[in-house]
Each structure stands twice: as C-alpha cells, then as structure tokens.
Design a protein around this motif. Structure first.
Motif, PDB file in Angstrom:
ATOM      1  N   GLY A  11       0.594   2.588   8.695  1.00 47.94           N
ATOM      2  CA  GLY A  11      -0.422   3.538   8.256  1.00 47.94           C
ATOM      3  C   GLY A  11      -1.060   3.165   6.940  1.00 47.94           C
ATOM      4  O   GLY A  11      -2.182   3.591   6.648  1.00 47.94           O
ATOM      5  N   ASP A  12      -0.373   2.385   6.142  1.00 43.74           N
ATOM      6  CA  ASP A  12      -0.898   1.954   4.841  1.00 43.74           C
ATOM      7  C   ASP A  12      -1.647   0.631   4.936  1.00 43.74           C
ATOM      8  O   ASP A  12      -2.246   0.186   3.958  1.00 43.74           O
ATOM      9  N   PHE A  13      -1.640   0.004   6.129  1.00 45.27           N
ATOM     10  CA  PHE A  13      -2.219  -1.331   6.250  1.00 45.27           C
ATOM     11  C   PHE A  13      -3.707  -1.363   5.913  1.00 45.27           C
ATOM     12  O   PHE A  13      -4.176  -2.242   5.186  1.00 45.27           O
ATOM     13  N   ASP A  14      -4.479  -0.410   6.440  1.00 44.08           N
ATOM     14  CA  ASP A  14      -5.920  -0.395   6.165  1.00 44.08           C
ATOM     15  C   ASP A  14      -6.191  -0.282   4.672  1.00 44.08           C
ATOM     16  O   ASP A  14      -7.058  -0.993   4.126  1.00 44.08           O
ATOM     17  N   ASP A  15      -5.483   0.594   3.991  1.00 40.02           N
ATOM     18  CA  ASP A  15      -5.673   0.738   2.547  1.00 40.02           C
ATOM     19  C   ASP A  15      -5.261  -0.536   1.817  1.00 40.02           C
ATOM     20  O   ASP A  15      -5.879  -0.917   0.818  1.00 40.02           O
ATOM     21  N   TRP A  16      -4.206  -1.189   2.308  1.00 39.19           N
ATOM     22  CA  TRP A  16      -3.773  -2.455   1.697  1.00 39.19           C
ATOM     23  C   TRP A  16      -4.866  -3.517   1.803  1.00 39.19           C
ATOM     24  O   TRP A  16      -5.133  -4.240   0.844  1.00 39.19           O
ATOM     25  N   VAL A  17      -5.501  -3.606   2.965  1.00 39.80           N
ATOM     26  CA  VAL A  17      -6.611  -4.552   3.139  1.00 39.80           C
ATOM     27  C   VAL A  17      -7.725  -4.253   2.141  1.00 39.80           C
ATOM     28  O   VAL A  17      -8.279  -5.154   1.503  1.00 39.80           O
ATOM     29  N   LEU A  18      -8.045  -2.977   1.974  1.00 37.84           N
ATOM     30  CA  LEU A  18      -9.129  -2.584   1.073  1.00 37.84           C
ATOM     31  C   LEU A  18      -8.807  -2.898  -0.388  1.00 37.84           C
ATOM     32  O   LEU A  18      -9.692  -3.307  -1.148  1.00 37.84           O
ATOM     33  N   ARG A  19      -7.562  -2.722  -0.785  1.00 43.80           N
ATOM     34  CA  ARG A  19      -7.240  -2.925  -2.201  1.00 43.80           C
ATOM     35  C   ARG A  19      -6.838  -4.367  -2.536  1.00 43.80           C
ATOM     36  O   ARG A  19      -6.601  -4.689  -3.688  1.00 43.80           O
ATOM     37  N   THR A  20      -6.775  -5.233  -1.505  1.00 42.27           N
ATOM     38  CA  THR A  20      -6.404  -6.626  -1.764  1.00 42.27           C
ATOM     39  C   THR A  20      -7.510  -7.581  -1.316  1.00 42.27           C
ATOM     40  O   THR A  20      -8.421  -7.879  -2.075  1.00 42.27           O
ATOM     41  N   VAL A  21      -7.453  -8.023  -0.086  1.00 44.07           N
ATOM     42  CA  VAL A  21      -8.341  -9.094   0.353  1.00 44.07           C
ATOM     43  C   VAL A  21      -9.811  -8.686   0.362  1.00 44.07           C
ATOM     44  O   VAL A  21     -10.700  -9.530   0.209  1.00 44.07           O
ATOM     45  N   LEU A  22     -10.127  -7.404   0.501  1.00 48.74           N
ATOM     46  CA  LEU A  22     -11.527  -6.968   0.499  1.00 48.74           C
ATOM     47  C   LEU A  22     -11.982  -6.446  -0.861  1.00 48.74           C
ATOM     48  O   LEU A  22     -13.110  -5.961  -0.984  1.00 48.74           O
ATOM     49  N   SER A  23     -11.144  -6.587  -1.848  1.00 48.00           N
ATOM     50  CA  SER A  23     -11.517  -6.144  -3.198  1.00 48.00           C
ATOM     51  C   SER A  23     -12.082  -7.312  -3.993  1.00 48.00           C
ATOM     52  O   SER A  23     -11.410  -8.331  -4.174  1.00 48.00           O
ATOM     53  N   PRO A  24     -13.323  -7.215  -4.508  1.00 47.33           N
ATOM     54  CA  PRO A  24     -13.939  -8.325  -5.234  1.00 47.33           C
ATOM     55  C   PRO A  24     -13.176  -8.751  -6.490  1.00 47.33           C
ATOM     56  O   PRO A  24     -13.392  -9.850  -6.999  1.00 47.33           O
ATOM     57  N   VAL A  25     -12.278  -7.895  -7.001  1.00 49.72           N
ATOM     58  CA  VAL A  25     -11.540  -8.247  -8.219  1.00 49.72           C
ATOM     59  C   VAL A  25     -10.189  -8.885  -7.896  1.00 49.72           C
ATOM     60  O   VAL A  25      -9.459  -9.270  -8.818  1.00 49.72           O
TER      61      VAL A  25
END
Length: 478
Positions: free
Chosen positions: A218-232
């Motif tokens: 359930g946390d996977f989507d948020d993990w993607v957003l805060r890691t590999v899809l985060s420009p920083v």
C-alpha cells in the motif's frame, strides 16, 4: 583476510579477490574486475588493497598529464615518500611500479577506462611489463577495475594487448532478486518484486533513496513518488547517467531511442529500427554497444535458430523509458502525482509484467534438479508455430536438458507467466497444445507444465501442473 562488515554479501567475489592476492607463484598476475556503476566494485578493490598493503589508485576523467600527476601522488603516499615521484609518461610510471617489491601487495587501478581513453598505449605498456616480469620471475600483481563495460570487456578479447595475460576476470553483477530483497529488508514477496522492477539489484540505489524503504504494498505508490519520481532524488536522473557513462556512446539521442523502443516491447531488430525511423543496418552497432555495456540483453528463441529478441537488462532504465521519459517536463515541474496516475497501467503491463517473466526464468535457472527432473542445460523463451490453427504460442519459460549427441533433446518444462492474472485451465491447455506440437522435434515424455503467477491460481488445477507463485519465487526468505 576478512571481508569488511560494510560490504553486504559478495562472499564469492571476495574469495576470488583474496585468492588472487594470496598467490605466491614466481610470475606476475593480472586481474580484471568489471561491472556497471553502483555495484560496489570500489568497496571490494579498496578493501583488498587496504588489507594487503597494496597500492590503490582511483582514476578520474582528466588529461594524461594530470592523471600522471595524480598517480604519482598515490604512489608517493603508498611508499611514504616526503614528495611524490615525477613521471613524464605512463611508460616511465609503469616501469617504476613494476620495479617495486611485490610483497607490498597488488597494484590496483580503479576506473581504468578513464586512463586508457586519454592514453591508448597504456594497455600495450602494461603488456610489455607483464611479459618482462614473467621472464624475470617477478611476482607483481596488477588489478584493473572499471565500470565502462564495453571498454573493460575488450581488454582481453581478440588481438587486444592484454589477451592471454589475465588469471582473474570477474564481473560484479547486481544482486539476484532474493538477495536484493534481503538487502532492502523486504519480507513481502509482492512488494519485493515491485521494488525490484524499479531498482533492480543495484545496491547503491538504497543509498540513493536515503534508506527509504516502502513499508507495504500500500505504501509502494507513495514510495515511487518520493524517490524515483522526485526531481530532488539522485535516482531521478540515474537512468540517463547510466548511458552517458559508457565511453563508446557517441550519439546518445539515438541510443536513448533504441532503449525506448526495446522498453516498449519492440524486441526484434526490425521493430526497433521502425520505432526509431532508421534502417536495421543503421542500428547494429548501437545494439552491440548496448549489449556490451550490459544495458541490453539478447534473448535467443530456443525453438527457432537465428531468431532473437532484445530486452532492456536494467530495470531502472525500463522504468525511465516507460514511465518518466514521455512526461519528463511534467516530472521536472513537480507533477509526479499526475504522471504516475496516468502511467500506472503502463507500469504494470510494460515494466512489472516483462520483469516478472525474467524473474521466473531466473527462478527456473536456480531451481533444484528435482523440480524439473534434472538440472537444466538451457533456460529461455520461445515461440511455437501452430499452423493448424494459424496462430503461434508464446512460451515464457522454456527449460531444456543438456544436449546429448545422437538423442532428441529433452524438453524439461514449458511455462507461462502472468503477473496480474489468475491462471487456470485455459493457460494449461495452451501449454498442452505447445507440448503436443513440440513432440515432433523434442522428447516431451517427461515435460513438466508450469504456471507462474503473481495473482494466484484457479482451484482444481491438475496437481501435475507446477504452480509457482510469489511465495515459491521468494522461497529463500525462509
């Protein structure tokens, strides 16, 4: 020598290096260590030099003059000199190093391709000194390490100066999928498979995300957003850098287009050429470079000779081309949530699905002999033409026994893979039809039919059919 605690796993690699450093024969030895960046090669060779008292030099992108100066400084520090020696050429520098007492440990050059690029004669110089040391009975040990796979792979091939001189040729590969799960601390097989479909088995990527590990599926989507899809986040641009670091890449735009074509499912040379708008002959060199660099793998059709397809070997590169590259501008502007919502279906079908197929082939390769009746001789995929029904059957996991001269080759197993689909009788019927068609050319008397699924299986399947789910795939958790 004890492997440092900071190095996770890599027990086999460490034992090979330890054996290399411990040899006492009265002759020189050459070792070549390669592998894509972020796999931990430098940790290994630095630790080896530290524990043996060897000379370690990490090369950087620099001119020949500056590289010589940096190398001289490393030699000076290693020897405890008040001031470093002065080298006018690599010929002089290599002669000096080979004159040192071999008991001081191996002579390690890390990122050797940086040096050979600006000093093309360096491999020939090393070859001459190795040959002279052999004639004199000197025990100098030289270890060359590098991340540019196409360059390192060519050091010992064909008519290369160092061909035939090496006693160690080691590739430091990404962790396999069960070991990667342990490294990330993941105990849920579904979550482990999802994370592996993004980060693969590259150990440095956990550091790139600052040890941010998803807590659950359930946390996977948020993990993607805060890691590999985060420009920083450093992982955001990593897929681009992997290609740019290969020294044989000249036209990076065309290479990226070739990778995008393969990631989108265009596996044949003709399909790739059509996607990028070139002739098949125009992309042959690019595919070879990508293969040599370890970014693309060629997968032969086990049933049809001279037919092969290409697959992107690095999961992060697939993720980049399927999810990120088409909407790069939106991602850079901070709209990752919108991009991810729109790409979620593509991620499942074009990233996780094909990746799960490869995990299942990897599982079959490492499975115990009793699973298929004997150890396999070949694992792959293939297409079975069904002329009677004017169609063809794609087999995702083919397990063949070793070839025995004079006998029909045994077909140990035929398997179909589905990531998001519950598998049932209709999938088994396809495999049964394929087995029937293949019986003309192969020994199918003991062929095991196998269903591999990430979503489960319908009740009532024939117990003779192997059903491999995520729990079985990650059975090493136990």
């Amino acid at each position: 020598m004890r492997k440092p605690e900071r190095i996770f796993a890599r027990d086999d690699e460490w034992s090979y290096l330890e054996r290399f450093a411990s040899r006492t024969a009265n002759r020189p030895q050459l070792g070549v260590v390669s592998g894509r960046r972020r796999q931990g090669k430098t940790y290994l060779v630095q630790a080896l030099a530290e524990q043996t008292g060897g000379l370690y030099f990490g090369a950087t992108e620099a001119t020949e003059t500056e590289s010589l100066g940096l190398f001289a400084m490393a030699v000076g520090v290693h020897l405890g000199l008040a001031s470093p020696p002065r080298f006018e050429s690599w010929d002089e520098a290599v002669r000096f190093v080979f004159s040192l007492d071999p008991a001081s440990g191996p002579f390690v050059i890390d990122e050797f391709p940086y040096l050979s690029k600006v000093s093309p004669a360096l491999p020939s110089i090393l070859q001459r000194e190795i040959d002279q040391a052999a004639s004199a009975g000197r025990r100098t040990s030289l270890l060359l390490c590098g991340s540019a796979m196409s360059v390192m792979g060519g050091l010992l091939t064909g008519s290369a100066p160092l061909r035939g001189r090496a006693s160690l040729e080691m590739i430091v590969r990404p962790f396999d999928y069960p070991l990667a799960a342990k490294f990330w601390g993941l105990t849920d097989p579904r979550l482990a498979a999802l994370v592996h479909s993004v980060a693969g088995g590259t150990p440095a990527y956990r550091r790139f995300v600052d040890d941010d590990v998803p807590e659950s599926v359930g946390d996977f989507d948020d993990w993607v957003l805060r890691t590999v899809l985060s420009p920083v986040n450093p992982l955001f641009r990593e897929a681009r850098y992997l290609l740019d670091e290969e020294m044989d890449v000249r036209d990076s735009a065309l290479y990226h287009s070739v990778l995008a074509a393969v990631a989108a499912g265009n596996g044949t040379r003709g399909g790739i050429a059509n996607y990028v708008g070139r002739k098949s002959t125009d992309i042959g060199h690019h595919l070879t470079v990508l293969e040599d660099s370890g970014l693309v793998r060629r997968q032969d059709d086990v049933f049809r000779s001279r037919r092969s397809t290409y697959r992107v070997a690095e999961p992060l590169v697939v993720f980049y081309h399927v999810v990120m590259r088409p909407q790069w501008g939106l991602l850079e502007s901070g709209r990752a949530q919108n991009v991810w919502e729109a790409a979620r279906a593509r991620f499942s079908s074009q990233v996780v699905g094909p990746h799960f197929e490869q995990l299942c082939r990897d599982f079959a390769l490492s499975a115990p002999a009793e699973l298929f009746g004997e150890l396999p001789g070949q694992i792959g995929a293939g297409i079975v033409p069904d002329h009677g029904r004017r169609t063809q059957i794609e087999i995702d996991v083919v397990v063949l026994a070793p070839t025995v001269p004079g006998q029909r080759r045994k077909l140990l197993s035929l398997g179909e893979v589905k990531w998001g689909e519950v598998m049932g009788r209709r999938h088994v019927e396809r495999l049964e039809r394929a087995r029937q068609l293949l019986s003309r050319d192969y020994d199918t008397s003991d062929t095991v039919l196998a269903c591999y699924s990430g979503a489960g299986f319908e009740p009532g399947l024939d117990p003779k059919v192997l059903t491999i789910g995520l729990d079985e795939l990650y059975k090493s958790f136990a």
